[in-house]
Design a protein around this motif. Sequence first.
Motif, mmCIF file in Angstrom:
data_model
loop_
_atom_site.group_PDB
_atom_site.id
_atom_site.type_symbol
_atom_site.label_atom_id
_atom_site.label_comp_id
_atom_site.label_asym_id
_atom_site.label_seq_id
_atom_site.Cartn_x
_atom_site.Cartn_y
_atom_site.Cartn_z
ATOM 1 N N GLU A 190 0.941 -1.214 0.047
ATOM 2 C CA GLU A 190 0.229 0.053 0.035
ATOM 3 C C GLU A 190 0.801 1.264 0.152
ATOM 4 O O GLU A 190 0.528 2.457 -0.675
ATOM 5 C CB GLU A 190 -1.062 -0.035 1.232
ATOM 6 N N ASP A 191 2.108 0.951 0.507
ATOM 7 C CA ASP A 191 2.887 2.442 0.353
ATOM 8 C C ASP A 191 3.597 2.463 -1.032
ATOM 9 O O ASP A 191 3.953 3.508 -1.397
ATOM 10 C CB ASP A 191 4.136 2.030 1.553
ATOM 11 N N ILE A 192 3.792 1.402 -1.747
ATOM 12 C CA ILE A 192 4.192 1.358 -3.134
ATOM 13 C C ILE A 192 3.237 2.285 -4.118
ATOM 14 O O ILE A 192 3.533 3.074 -5.104
ATOM 15 C CB ILE A 192 4.576 0.189 -3.733
ATOM 16 N N TRP A 193 1.758 1.882 -3.867
ATOM 17 C CA TRP A 193 0.750 2.202 -4.720
ATOM 18 C C TRP A 193 -0.382 3.148 -4.065
ATOM 19 O O TRP A 193 0.043 4.212 -4.058
ATOM 20 C CB TRP A 193 0.106 0.867 -5.353
ATOM 21 N N SER A 194 -1.125 2.578 -2.987
ATOM 22 C CA SER A 194 -1.934 3.452 -2.376
ATOM 23 C C SER A 194 -3.025 2.739 -1.722
ATOM 24 O O SER A 194 -3.038 1.534 -1.786
ATOM 25 C CB SER A 194 -2.797 4.395 -3.357
ATOM 26 N N CYS A 195 -3.561 3.176 -0.596
ATOM 27 C CA CYS A 195 -4.548 2.565 0.258
ATOM 28 C C CYS A 195 -5.640 2.100 -0.482
ATOM 29 O O CYS A 195 -6.507 1.216 -0.229
ATOM 30 C CB CYS A 195 -4.874 3.475 1.389
ATOM 31 N N GLU A 196 -5.909 2.952 -1.574
ATOM 32 C CA GLU A 196 -7.335 2.562 -2.461
ATOM 33 C C GLU A 196 -6.826 1.338 -3.350
ATOM 34 O O GLU A 196 -7.849 0.401 -3.305
ATOM 35 C CB GLU A 196 -7.188 3.761 -3.618
ATOM 36 N N VAL A 197 -5.714 1.156 -3.767
ATOM 37 C CA VAL A 197 -5.386 -0.211 -4.307
ATOM 38 C C VAL A 197 -5.288 -1.123 -3.400
ATOM 39 O O VAL A 197 -6.042 -2.548 -3.680
ATOM 40 C CB VAL A 197 -3.881 -0.292 -4.864
ATOM 41 N N LYS A 198 -4.796 -1.076 -2.266
ATOM 42 C CA LYS A 198 -4.995 -1.997 -0.931
ATOM 43 C C LYS A 198 -6.428 -2.546 -0.780
ATOM 44 O O LYS A 198 -6.879 -3.519 -0.680
ATOM 45 C CB LYS A 198 -4.469 -1.498 0.496
ATOM 46 N N HIS A 199 -7.438 -1.366 -0.896
ATOM 47 C CA HIS A 199 -8.718 -1.575 -0.453
ATOM 48 C C HIS A 199 -9.256 -2.591 -1.799
ATOM 49 O O HIS A 199 -10.066 -3.565 -1.478
ATOM 50 C CB HIS A 199 -9.646 -0.437 -0.392
ATOM 51 N N VAL A 200 -9.055 -2.317 -2.907
ATOM 52 C CA VAL A 200 -9.471 -3.353 -4.140
ATOM 53 C C VAL A 200 -8.877 -4.821 -3.992
ATOM 54 O O VAL A 200 -9.753 -5.682 -3.935
ATOM 55 C CB VAL A 200 -8.764 -2.747 -5.168
ATOM 56 N N VAL A 201 -7.605 -4.943 -3.289
ATOM 57 C CA VAL A 201 -7.148 -6.305 -3.417
ATOM 58 C C VAL A 201 -8.160 -6.929 -2.135
ATOM 59 O O VAL A 201 -8.393 -8.143 -2.186
ATOM 60 C CB VAL A 201 -5.866 -6.243 -3.105
ATOM 61 N N ASN A 202 -8.135 -6.191 -1.028
ATOM 62 C CA ASN A 202 -8.701 -6.916 0.165
ATOM 63 C C ASN A 202 -10.412 -7.241 -0.087
ATOM 64 O O ASN A 202 -10.875 -8.219 0.281
ATOM 65 C CB ASN A 202 -8.713 -5.979 1.204
ATOM 66 N N ARG A 203 -10.881 -6.124 -1.099
ATOM 67 C CA ARG A 203 -12.088 -6.508 -1.516
ATOM 68 C C ARG A 203 -12.449 -7.790 -2.471
ATOM 69 O O ARG A 203 -13.172 -8.861 -2.141
ATOM 70 C CB ARG A 203 -12.873 -5.324 -1.891
ATOM 71 N N ARG A 204 -11.592 -7.920 -3.341
ATOM 72 C CA ARG A 204 -11.451 -9.201 -4.123
ATOM 73 C C ARG A 204 -11.092 -10.430 -3.358
ATOM 74 O O ARG A 204 -11.617 -11.627 -3.723
ATOM 75 C CB ARG A 204 -10.601 -8.914 -5.309
ATOM 76 N N ALA A 205 -10.100 -10.246 -2.309
ATOM 77 C CA ALA A 205 -10.017 -11.382 -1.714
ATOM 78 C C ALA A 205 -10.757 -11.785 -0.843
ATOM 79 O O ALA A 205 -11.173 -12.890 -0.598
ATOM 80 C CB ALA A 205 -8.447 -11.315 -0.643
ATOM 81 N N GLU A 206 -11.619 -11.036 -0.232
ATOM 82 C CA GLU A 206 -13.051 -11.216 0.496
ATOM 83 C C GLU A 206 -13.931 -11.909 -0.237
ATOM 84 O O GLU A 206 -14.422 -13.218 0.212
ATOM 85 C CB GLU A 206 -13.689 -10.092 1.269
ATOM 86 N N GLU A 207 -14.082 -11.442 -1.497
ATOM 87 C CA GLU A 207 -15.156 -12.107 -2.443
ATOM 88 C C GLU A 207 -14.643 -13.497 -2.657
ATOM 89 O O GLU A 207 -15.540 -14.504 -2.815
ATOM 90 C CB GLU A 207 -14.871 -11.555 -3.969
ATOM 91 N N LEU A 208 -13.342 -13.910 -2.925
ATOM 92 C CA LEU A 208 -12.985 -15.304 -3.179
ATOM 93 C C LEU A 208 -13.188 -15.958 -1.747
ATOM 94 O O LEU A 208 -13.503 -17.222 -2.066
ATOM 95 C CB LEU A 208 -11.332 -15.035 -3.311
ATOM 96 N N ARG A 209 -12.919 -15.506 -0.589
ATOM 97 C CA ARG A 209 -13.196 -16.335 0.614
ATOM 98 C C ARG A 209 -14.553 -16.725 0.777
ATOM 99 O O ARG A 209 -15.004 -17.907 0.991
ATOM 100 C CB ARG A 209 -12.692 -15.633 2.002
ATOM 101 N N ARG A 210 -15.653 -15.717 0.513
ATOM 102 C CA ARG A 210 -16.893 -16.160 0.601
ATOM 103 C C ARG A 210 -17.252 -17.049 -0.563
ATOM 104 O O ARG A 210 -18.114 -17.871 -0.308
ATOM 105 C CB ARG A 210 -17.781 -14.685 0.233
ATOM 106 N N GLU A 211 -16.820 -16.897 -1.680
ATOM 107 C CA GLU A 211 -17.096 -17.717 -2.809
ATOM 108 C C GLU A 211 -16.555 -19.220 -2.452
ATOM 109 O O GLU A 211 -17.219 -20.334 -2.559
ATOM 110 C CB GLU A 211 -16.491 -17.585 -4.044
ATOM 111 N N ARG A 212 -15.321 -19.463 -1.736
ATOM 112 C CA ARG A 212 -14.977 -20.664 -1.243
ATOM 113 C C ARG A 212 -15.760 -21.555 -0.220
ATOM 114 O O ARG A 212 -16.227 -22.439 -0.237
ATOM 115 C CB ARG A 212 -13.511 -20.656 -0.552
#
Length: 458
Positions: free
Chosen positions: A432-454
């Motif tokens: 998140e320091d390399i890119w931004s907190c916005e990108v981190k939120h996108v990654v976390n949201r998609r990771a959560e989608e994957l966990r719910r899917e599993r």
Amino acid sequence: MNFHSHQNQLVATAVGASVATACLISAYSAYSRRERRKQLTEEISRSLSTHKSSLDVNSYTSNTSTPPTTYQSDEFSGKYDEELIREQLARNYAFFGDDGMDKVRRGKVVVVGCGGVGSWAAVMLVRSGISRIRLVDFDYVTLSSLNRHATATLTDVGTPKVRCIERILKKISRWVEVDARVDIWRKEEGGDLLEGADWVIDAIDNITTKVDLLKYCHDHKIKSTRIQISDISSTIYDPLARSVRRRLRSQGVSSGIPVVYSTEVPGDVKLLPLPEEEFQKGAVKELGVFDDFRVRILPVLGPLPSIFGLYVATYILCELAGKPILNPLPIKNRKKLYERLLRDLLHREMKLTGETINKLPIDEDDVSLIFEDVHRGRSVIPPHNVPSRPVLVRWDIVKPLTVDNCVVMEFGEAEKHYKESGSREDPLKRPEDIWSCEVKHVVNRRAEELRREREWVM
């Protein structure tokens, strides 16, 4: 086991009480569903009686000299003249030829789910020469069915969907054999309803049952199809196809099922997210289908299911006639891309860890999942462009490489990411320091989608 022991007697009593309680709960649930269906039928009957047609027999007065029309029975017995059959199917014979139509007429199709999609598929199959068809659906016609169902009319409200389709099919084709089953397909006894089928049409709207049916057909070598036609592995953009593909993949089925689906990107009209008023009406899970009862309905534009049903019928007829549609427009077909992404990721992981790695903890199916389903073929870095040279990257180098810790980037973005991240032993910057907190939120949201899917799939 010593049954004279007081402790064992208590355990046996507890087990017996639990079994009895479970039986009572199951019986009560079944009774409740029957009562709710009965209430729905009574409400529909009251509504219809309130809005009687002017052609209703009861509307005729003693001054009416002409009695209401009496329709002839649809029942037909005896052998139908072959010359009449060929005349009725003349245009199909001109299209497929004698050999092709012989195969079509000998084919047997099972339609599982007889709503807006299945009903249209059944009608067009019979109109085109299919002589043996089985209809399977537990559901009943409601007023809301009339905007999309191929055969249902007001007089069919409150009757099984398979029965109203059966009646129309016998009016269309005097020689057709219709086996109408007011039943629900279950994997435990699924073979009974699919016995003898050349093709099975999956027109179910319950994803769990849909996946079970497709898995059964795949395992038993029964051809099944579900406005694009392609293999299940080549679907893209369609949320239902994506969910089914993921669940089938988890059960060991990654390809071999032809699918009718839509590549249209969702616009302003969407089923999800649900509007607030739907939550206020009650539990949103009631929008789904219970074992043998539907409580609430989702919006649907009437013509759309018919398009899918007609597409399915066309595909099966061409297959049976020996003139198949050659997998038109395979949208993805990116096997070589997945191989390259996996190979590149392996090299990057060896460079990152400083070790020789023979096999990564993810495979080509996971690469497809990450690239197509999770990141939609776009870079995780805003403005989320389609990369000209896509690369898979371990998002957080401190954490292990997993499906939810792997993202898509453009080659240049990946180079920057690894350079500024450092190594696992000596990390320099957090992602998140390399890119931004916005990108981190996108990654976390998609990771959560994957966990719910599993959780949902497993």
